[in-house]
Write an enzyme that holds these catalytic residues in place. Sequence first.
Site, PDB file in Angstrom:
ATOM      1  CB  CYS A 120      -3.192  -7.207  -3.182  1.00 50.53           C
ATOM      2  SG  CYS A 120      -3.269  -6.158  -3.082  1.00 50.53           S
ATOM      3  CE  LYS A 189      -5.530  -3.741   2.630  1.00 54.58           C
ATOM      4  NZ  LYS A 189      -4.023  -4.703   2.086  1.00 54.58           N
ATOM      5  NE  ARG A 199      -1.812   1.585  -0.870  1.00 57.07           N
ATOM      6  CZ  ARG A 199      -2.657   1.662  -1.215  1.00 57.07           C
ATOM      7  NH1 ARG A 199      -3.538   3.016  -2.338  1.00 57.07           N
ATOM      8  NH2 ARG A 199      -4.042   1.058  -0.729  1.00 57.07           N
ATOM      9  NE  ARG A 211      -3.365  -1.756  -2.513  1.00 56.22           N
ATOM     10  CZ  ARG A 211      -2.445  -2.161  -3.134  1.00 56.22           C
ATOM     11  NH1 ARG A 211      -2.269  -2.507  -4.444  1.00 56.22           N
ATOM     12  NH2 ARG A 211      -1.136  -1.142  -2.659  1.00 56.22           N
ATOM     13  CE  LYS A 242      -3.921  -2.749   6.522  1.00 56.59           C
ATOM     14  NZ  LYS A 242      -3.316  -3.311   4.845  1.00 56.59           N
ATOM     15  CB  SER A 268       1.609   3.058   7.026  1.00 56.60           C
ATOM     16  OG  SER A 268      -0.035   3.518   6.095  1.00 56.60           O
TER      17      SER A 268
HETATM   18  C1  PBG Z   1      -1.080  -4.883   1.230  1.00 54.85           C
HETATM   19  C2  PBG Z   1      -1.242  -4.325   3.006  1.00 54.85           C
HETATM   20  C3  PBG Z   1      -0.994  -2.828   2.943  1.00 54.85           C
HETATM   21  C4  PBG Z   1      -0.955  -2.596   3.950  1.00 54.85           C
HETATM   22  C5  PBG Z   1      -0.675  -3.959   4.806  1.00 54.85           C
HETATM   23  N1  PBG Z   1      -1.102  -4.982   3.824  1.00 54.85           N
HETATM   24  C6  PBG Z   1      -1.384  -2.004   2.289  1.00 54.85           C
HETATM   25  C7  PBG Z   1      -2.654  -1.458   0.923  1.00 54.85           C
HETATM   26  O1  PBG Z   1      -3.287  -2.524   1.217  1.00 54.85           O
HETATM   27  O2  PBG Z   1      -2.418  -0.813   0.329  1.00 54.85           O
HETATM   28  C8  PBG Z   1      -0.937  -1.240   4.884  1.00 54.85           C
HETATM   29  C9  PBG Z   1      -0.525  -0.942   6.589  1.00 54.85           C
HETATM   30  C10 PBG Z   1      -0.386   0.237   7.075  1.00 54.85           C
HETATM   31  O3  PBG Z   1      -0.670   1.225   5.938  1.00 54.85           O
HETATM   32  O4  PBG Z   1       0.493   1.198   8.092  1.00 54.85           O
HETATM   33  N2  PBG Z   1       0.320  -6.523   1.235  1.00 54.85           N
END
Ligand code: PBG
Length: 317
Positions: A120, A189, A199, A211, A242, A268
């Site tokens: 990121c 997060k 991903r 991460r 999140k 997701s």
């Molecule tokens: C990072 C980001 C992620 C998600 C939203 N923004 C993925 C991550 O941190 O790997 C995940 C969203 C989801 O799983 O629906 N840009």
Amino acid sequence: MRRSEGLRRLARETRLTPEQLILPVFVVPGRGVHQPIASMPGVSRRSVDGIVEQAHAAKAAGLGGLILFGVPDQKDARGSGGTSADGLIPQALRAIKEAVLDLTTIADVCLCEYTDHGHCGVIGTVAGAQEVLNDESLPLLAEMALACAKAGADIVAPSDMMDGRVAAIRARLDESQLSHVPILSYAAKYASAFYGPFRDAAGSAPAFGDRRGYQMDPANAREALAEVEADLDEGADMVMVKPALAYLDVIARVRDVTRVPVAAYNVSGEYALVKAGAASGLIDERRAVLEILTSIRRAGADFILTYHALDAARWLI
Ligand code: PBG
């Protein structure tokens, strides 16, 4: 008081409405491109023309808005596709604005979809090992937020979890006459297994490591409050927790300590599990989705980012 729907409606403490739902969309280059995402049935990557169609559908369903993610075909070490004024999110934002839709747009601000290493932020060598460089990443994140705000994003939402990114973005927007654009920070997060399908959808799995060096430890709730406080001090206007389902306690605690709007991301993996469960006949999709979304609202979220948004809106009318 539970004997009829009329009585239950009177006693109901939590409401769920379409305007509380935000639909995530994935923008790819080209025209007429429509790529279904295997791990997320019902979700596709679309080129800008298709994103405009989704915007129309979101508007017609009365949703609270869209959040946009770019999935470029070219990636590099610094994620330059993300900071470009002509990047995928800016292109989609301009097209949505041109269609004159009164629809709130949120730009997800993060480099992981645009970097060839999938992290990121930018990478450097620290004590002989490859690591994400926090402070070196901030100007790039600010640049990306600026490109999206200039293209018409109503809200910018940094999801990278670098320290100090809200302040960096706020300063960059303010000096560019964009002080009116609010920041929704992904404040709490977590380093979660539930991002797996995303991903895959965004091609953003890290090429090395994981991460956990910047996303939060799932074991921590107090730390979420510290993250929220820090982001609000830096100028965040709204905060997000999140994922949502495994973190309902965190949503409730954040709700308790802050007066700003609280968002939650029904991610997701949470979506894919419901879809898989419904497809194999284990659960009733409609009831499960409405129960999950209601629970996230009951925990204290003002609005929810969810891939179920269009279905849920249809079921709610
Ligand atoms: C990072 C980001 C992620 C998600 C939203 N923004 C993925 C991550 O941190 O790997 C995940 C969203 C989801 O799983 O629906 N840009």
